[in-house]
Scaffold this active site. Structure first.
Site, PDB file in Angstrom:
ATOM      1  N   THR A 178       1.531   2.824  14.215  1.00 45.46           N
ATOM      2  CA  THR A 178       0.143   2.294  14.172  1.00 45.46           C
ATOM      3  C   THR A 178      -0.377   1.420  15.273  1.00 45.46           C
ATOM      4  OG1 THR A 178      -0.284   2.752  11.868  1.00 45.46           O
ATOM      5  CG2 THR A 178      -0.660   0.438  12.864  1.00 45.46           C
ATOM      6  N   ARG A 205      -2.359  10.866   1.184  1.00 47.72           N
ATOM      7  CA  ARG A 205      -1.426   9.837   0.801  1.00 47.72           C
ATOM      8  C   ARG A 205      -2.241   8.626   1.800  1.00 47.72           C
ATOM      9  NH1 ARG A 205       0.521   6.608   5.665  1.00 47.72           N
ATOM     10  NH2 ARG A 205       2.609   5.527   4.840  1.00 47.72           N
ATOM     11  N   VAL A 206      -2.200   7.092   1.081  1.00 47.36           N
ATOM     12  CA  VAL A 206      -2.588   5.985   1.914  1.00 47.36           C
ATOM     13  C   VAL A 206      -1.497   5.300   2.262  1.00 47.36           C
ATOM     14  CG1 VAL A 206      -4.291   4.139   1.604  1.00 47.36           C
ATOM     15  CG2 VAL A 206      -4.823   6.283   0.410  1.00 47.36           C
ATOM     16  N   THR A 227       2.899  -2.567  11.683  1.00 49.65           N
ATOM     17  CA  THR A 227       3.198  -1.103  12.099  1.00 49.65           C
ATOM     18  C   THR A 227       4.579  -0.637  11.282  1.00 49.65           C
ATOM     19  OG1 THR A 227       3.729   0.005  13.946  1.00 49.65           O
ATOM     20  CG2 THR A 227       3.917  -2.113  13.995  1.00 49.65           C
ATOM     21  N   GLY A 228       4.630   0.650  11.386  1.00 45.88           N
ATOM     22  CA  GLY A 228       5.857   1.167  10.861  1.00 45.88           C
ATOM     23  C   GLY A 228       5.375   2.048   9.384  1.00 45.88           C
TER      24      GLY A 228
HETATM   25  N1  GLY Z   1       1.791   2.062   9.028  1.00 50.24           N
HETATM   26  C1  GLY Z   1       0.888   3.052   9.071  1.00 50.24           C
HETATM   27  C2  GLY Z   1       0.960   3.826   7.595  1.00 50.24           C
HETATM   28  O1  GLY Z   1       2.186   3.892   6.997  1.00 50.24           O
HETATM   29  O2  GLY Z   1       0.228   4.598   7.561  1.00 50.24           O
END
Ligand code: GLY
Length: 304
Positions: A178, A205-206, A227-228
């Site tokens: 991200t 999915r969120v 991020t990840g």
């Molecule tokens: N880090 C972004 C996601 O998993 O949606």
């Protein structure tokens, strides 16, 4: 002290993609820093993230990865510490710059989080540019990932769907992180994050990005963007936990190292404090980051 740090996502970066991405990261941090000099930390974070959203080399905006059915769902969030300002959007499909829409939610509505069609409608009210953000590259990439996983791993789509997160952990090179930015003008701290989510995710999915305190947070002179794999970040409310640790007296770098160490998922984080200190921590191969501070003035690249 003014400072801004921008990340392009934790993961395994190929040489070619990195070569293309680094100049964009540099530009994002330069533009962000110039807005800090104009006294606009919210604008600094928004504009830095917008530059990454407009580039095809990052998983956000134009470069977003696709869900398993080929659909696009983008999330973004922006948070300022004082006065507390929070805005996030979930699952937008056509808005060119989800981070701008998140800022509009924060500053122009009385809500904090908006999703789907209602968020798109808000974007139209504010005349935000739209576009078809599904690139040929993203389509081909999804096909490649699906083919590889279906052939090597599972054999049928149903089990692929039930194991998305496990597969992302097993094949980190197939997935990309991200983007985010965190900045301070010495008075307030602002954090922003934007993403297309994780590749081959289920539609609907969120992830962590639009959940304040998970992927994005700012509080009491500390701000962070993660991020990840979002599931790992949500489990520990990574950015909120980092800022809480700082409040309890941990140095910023130690807090960042500790939160990354709390999860077995591939993750990374950038953070800034009001004093202008910038840090990064990640447990993946790399996480390209650009930094500019009042102290050093030159753009520095880390995490590669
Ligand atoms: N880090 C972004 C996601 O998993 O949606």
């Amino acid at each position: 002290m003014r400072a801004i740090i921008v990340h392009g996502g934790a993961g395994r970066w190929g040489e070619d993609r990195l070569k293309n991405a680094l100049p964009v990261l540099r530009k994002a941090v330069e533009v962000g820093y110039s807005l800090l000099e104009e006294g606009d930390p919210m604008g600094a974070v928004e504009e830095a993230v917008k530059i990454l959203e407009d580039s095809p080399y990052f998983n956000a905006g134009k470069g977003s990865v696709l869900s398993i059915d080929g659909s696009l769902e983008m999330d973004a969030c922006i948070v300022q510490d004082e006065p507390r300002t929070v805005g996030a959007v979930i699952g937008v499909r056509r808005v060119k710059n989800p981070i701008t829409l998140a800022r509009i939610v924060a500053e122009r509505t009385s809500h904090h989080i908006m999703y789907g069609e209602g968020a798109e409608r808000l974007a139209r009210i504010f005349n935000l540019p739209e576009g078809n953000l599904v690139t040929d590259y993203a389509r081909k990439r999804l096909e490649k990932v699906r083919e590889k996983l279906l052939k090597e791993e599972i054999g049928d789509e149903l089990s692929l769907m039930s194991r998305t997160v496990d597969l992302i952990r097993k094949y980190p090179h197939l997935f990309i992180g991200t983007v985010g930015a965190v900045a301070t003008d010495g008075k307030v701290v602002v954090a922003g994050t934007s993403t297309g989510g994780t590749s081959i995710k289920l539609p609907g999915r969120v992830g962590d990005t639009p959940i304040p305190g998970a992927g994005t947070w700012a509080e009491d002179g500390c701000g962070a963007s993660a991020t990840g794999i979002g599931e790992g970040i949500i489990q520990i409310l990574l950015t909120k936990t980092l800022c809480e640790m700082v409040k309890r007296g941990f140095p910023l770098q130690e807090a960042a190292n500790r939160v990354v160490g709390m999860t077995k998922y591939p993750v990374g984080v950038i953070a800034v404090n009001r004093e202008g200190k910038t840090v990064l921590a990640y447990n993946t191969d790399s996480m390209p980051v650009a930094v500019k501070t009042e102290e050093k003035k030159e753009v520095e690249i880390h995490g590669v």
